[in-house]
Design a protein around this motif. Structure first.
Motif, short mmCIF file in Angstrom:
data_model
loop_
_atom_site.label_atom_id
_atom_site.label_comp_id
_atom_site.label_asym_id
_atom_site.label_seq_id
_atom_site.Cartn_x
_atom_site.Cartn_y
_atom_site.Cartn_z
N THR A 284 8.25 -5.56 -1.27
CA THR A 284 8.84 -5.24 0.02
C THR A 284 9.21 -3.77 0.13
O THR A 284 9.60 -3.14 -0.85
CB THR A 284 10.11 -6.09 0.26
N VAL A 285 9.09 -3.25 1.36
CA VAL A 285 9.50 -1.87 1.64
C VAL A 285 10.34 -1.90 2.92
O VAL A 285 11.32 -2.63 3.00
CB VAL A 285 8.27 -0.93 1.74
N ALA A 286 9.91 -1.20 3.96
CA ALA A 286 10.75 -1.09 5.16
C ALA A 286 10.72 -2.33 6.04
O ALA A 286 11.73 -2.67 6.68
CB ALA A 286 10.34 0.13 5.97
N SER B 141 0.82 -1.21 0.00
CA SER B 141 0.00 0.00 0.00
C SER B 141 0.86 1.26 0.00
O SER B 141 0.45 2.30 -0.52
CB SER B 141 -0.94 0.00 1.21
N VAL B 142 2.06 1.17 0.58
CA VAL B 142 2.98 2.31 0.59
C VAL B 142 3.70 2.43 -0.76
O VAL B 142 3.78 3.51 -1.34
CB VAL B 142 4.01 2.17 1.73
N SER B 143 4.21 1.32 -1.26
CA SER B 143 5.01 1.37 -2.49
C SER B 143 4.16 1.53 -3.73
O SER B 143 4.59 2.13 -4.72
CB SER B 143 5.87 0.11 -2.63
N HIS C 259 13.92 2.37 0.65
CA HIS C 259 13.87 3.61 -0.10
C HIS C 259 12.62 3.71 -0.97
O HIS C 259 12.44 4.71 -1.68
CB HIS C 259 15.14 3.77 -0.93
N ARG C 260 11.75 2.68 -0.92
CA ARG C 260 10.44 2.80 -1.55
C ARG C 260 9.46 3.60 -0.68
O ARG C 260 8.36 3.89 -1.12
CB ARG C 260 9.87 1.41 -1.85
N LEU C 261 9.87 3.91 0.54
CA LEU C 261 9.07 4.82 1.36
C LEU C 261 9.01 6.18 0.67
O LEU C 261 9.97 6.59 0.01
CB LEU C 261 9.68 4.98 2.76
N PRO C 262 7.91 6.91 0.82
CA PRO C 262 7.78 8.21 0.14
C PRO C 262 8.51 9.35 0.84
O PRO C 262 8.21 10.51 0.63
CB PRO C 262 6.26 8.44 0.15
N PHE C 263 9.49 9.02 1.69
CA PHE C 263 10.28 10.02 2.38
C PHE C 263 11.64 9.41 2.70
O PHE C 263 11.80 8.19 2.75
CB PHE C 263 9.59 10.48 3.67
N LYS C 264 12.62 10.28 2.92
CA LYS C 264 13.96 9.81 3.27
C LYS C 264 14.03 9.50 4.76
O LYS C 264 13.37 10.14 5.58
CB LYS C 264 15.00 10.87 2.90
N VAL C 265 14.85 8.51 5.08
CA VAL C 265 15.00 8.08 6.47
C VAL C 265 16.47 8.15 6.86
O VAL C 265 17.34 7.61 6.16
CB VAL C 265 14.49 6.63 6.66
N LEU D 11 5.96 -2.89 12.31
CA LEU D 11 5.78 -1.89 13.37
C LEU D 11 6.79 -0.76 13.21
O LEU D 11 6.46 0.42 13.42
CB LEU D 11 5.93 -2.54 14.74
N VAL D 12 8.03 -1.10 12.84
CA VAL D 12 9.05 -0.08 12.62
C VAL D 12 8.65 0.83 11.46
O VAL D 12 8.77 2.06 11.54
CB VAL D 12 10.43 -0.73 12.36
N GLN D 13 8.17 0.24 10.38
CA GLN D 13 7.75 1.04 9.22
C GLN D 13 6.62 2.00 9.59
O GLN D 13 6.66 3.19 9.25
CB GLN D 13 7.30 0.13 8.08
N LEU D 14 5.62 1.49 10.30
CA LEU D 14 4.50 2.34 10.70
C LEU D 14 4.97 3.44 11.64
O LEU D 14 4.50 4.59 11.57
CB LEU D 14 3.42 1.50 11.35
#
Length: 384
Positions: A253-255, A188-190, A345-351, A282-285
């Protein structure tokens, strides 16, 4: 001469060529296996081979198939693959049969791919969807994730024997639920905003998968072998694989899986793949909550914490057996999760590393809690 313009070609490996599922299935699968070869090499771990071969050998013998076995070792590793390739040559194998959990099946699939042979997958637990997918993860000899390999095809045949799955420890199905439910939170994020038909379909299937697991997991775990248990097994082994097949790499896969990959480099290996992935959700959320101020992510995290409590999935580092790791070790794990080619890095923001560390130690924080941004407290949190 006219220049020919070419358009990109998109390739999907959606599903195994055939899937058979049922009770006492191995005893009925001889004809289906024999179509692919006469000299199978059976790849598995020592424990799963011991449990499976008494049922499988008579089936192969009845089809006059000359089988040999080889252990993949502790992990799907380069050294193990080299040993298995020699076994293929020695036996003159024309078919690979993978028996076991995710790493055994990944090893069998990758071996078959490297040797240009067909492969049959026989999962012995419902801990992953590895029996379905055209993907193998490669690990070091110490169990640290190194890289994944996209395979040309999904397996030629998948045999899902419910009686065999029922012999696995209950925690393997719990882990499979954690691995499978991640599909929604990552896809749903990617890919949630994609307008491509198949990706839209994959994301919606991930939502359906999540809902099935929310509704049926507790009952399934209380009644192994029941109808609802079989439905959850189908969800973790089969439907989870459908999503990656339809959606492709972007939808996988994402975070959550990136966190898993980083955690495998820690010296403690007391948890399995799906348990680490569940923690990674949980970490991703938490990252979405902290970095974006995403209240939907905060609500989803609290919903998952309640679900995890109900079925026994890990909620914090301590639950993964990592309560005694040092801040430096955790930081190295976070840096690996943030490697340039990482799916995070498929998250819509930098970490940043500090943000990921803060998220990893505050997975159970109250929704409105922002104290995790005080990085001075990280070391104390790790030791709790």
């Amino acid at each position: 001469m006219n220049q020919v313009l070419t358009s990109p070609i998109f390739t999907l490996s959606v599903a195994p060529a055939k899937v058979l599922r049922g009770e006492q299935l191995l005893e009925q699968a001889g004809n289906a296996i024999a179509r692919f070869g006469s000299r199978p090499l059976i790849v598995g771990g020592d424990r799963t081979l011991k449990a499976t071969l008494p049922r499988l050998h008579p089936v192969l013998a009845a089809q006059q198939l000359e089988a040999s076995t080889v252990s993949y070792g502790a992990d799907c590793s380069e050294a193990g693959l080299a040993t298995m390739r020699e076994a293929v040559k020695t036996h003159k194998a024309d078919l690979i049969i993978g028996v076991g959990g995710g790493k055994a099946l990944d090893a069998a699939k990758l071996l078959a791919y490297q040797c240009h042979l067909p492969v049959v997958t026989i999962p012995t637990s419902a801990a992953t969807c590895a029996a379905w997918t055209a993907l193998s993860n490669v690990y070091s000899e110490e169990g640290a994730f190194l890289y994944d390999v996209s395979l040309e095809n999904c397996p030629n045949l998948l045999l899902l024997d419910y009686d065999l799955i029922a012999t696995a420890p209950a925690y393997t199905l719990v882990a499979g639920i954690g691995d499978a439910i991640a599909k929604w939170y990552e896809a749903s994020v990617s890919s949630g905003n994609s307008e491509q038909t198949l990706i839209v379909s994959a994301v919606q299937q991930a939502r359906v998968l999540r809902d099935i697991l929310f509704q049926k997991s507790a009952a399934a775990l209380q009644s192994p072998g029941s109808a609802v248990w079989k439905e959850v097994v189908d969800a973790t082994v089969l439907l989870a694989g459908v999503i990656g097949g339809l959606g492709g790499a972007e939808c996988r896969t994402v975070a959550a899986h990136a966190v898993h990959n980083g955690l495998t480099h820690l010296p403690v290996h007391s948890s399995i793949h799906g348990e680490k992935v569940a923690f990674g959700i949980l970490v991703q959320l938490r990252l979405e909550e902290m970095v974006q101020g995403n209240q939907l992510a905060a609500t989803s995290r609290q919903q998952l914490l309640k679900f995890y409590t109900e079925i026994g999935l890990p909620q914090k580092l301590k639950d993964l057996g990592l309560e005694d790791i040092s801040l430096k070790e955790l930081e190295q794990s976070a840096e690996l999760a943030l490697a340039p080619n990482s799916d995070i890095h498929r998250l819509p923001f930098k970490v940043a590393v500090e943000q990921l560390l803060a998220a990893m130690v505050s997975t159970t924080a109250p929704t409105n809690n922002k104290d995790s941004l005080n990085y001075i407290c990280i070391n104390e949190e790790v030791k709790k």
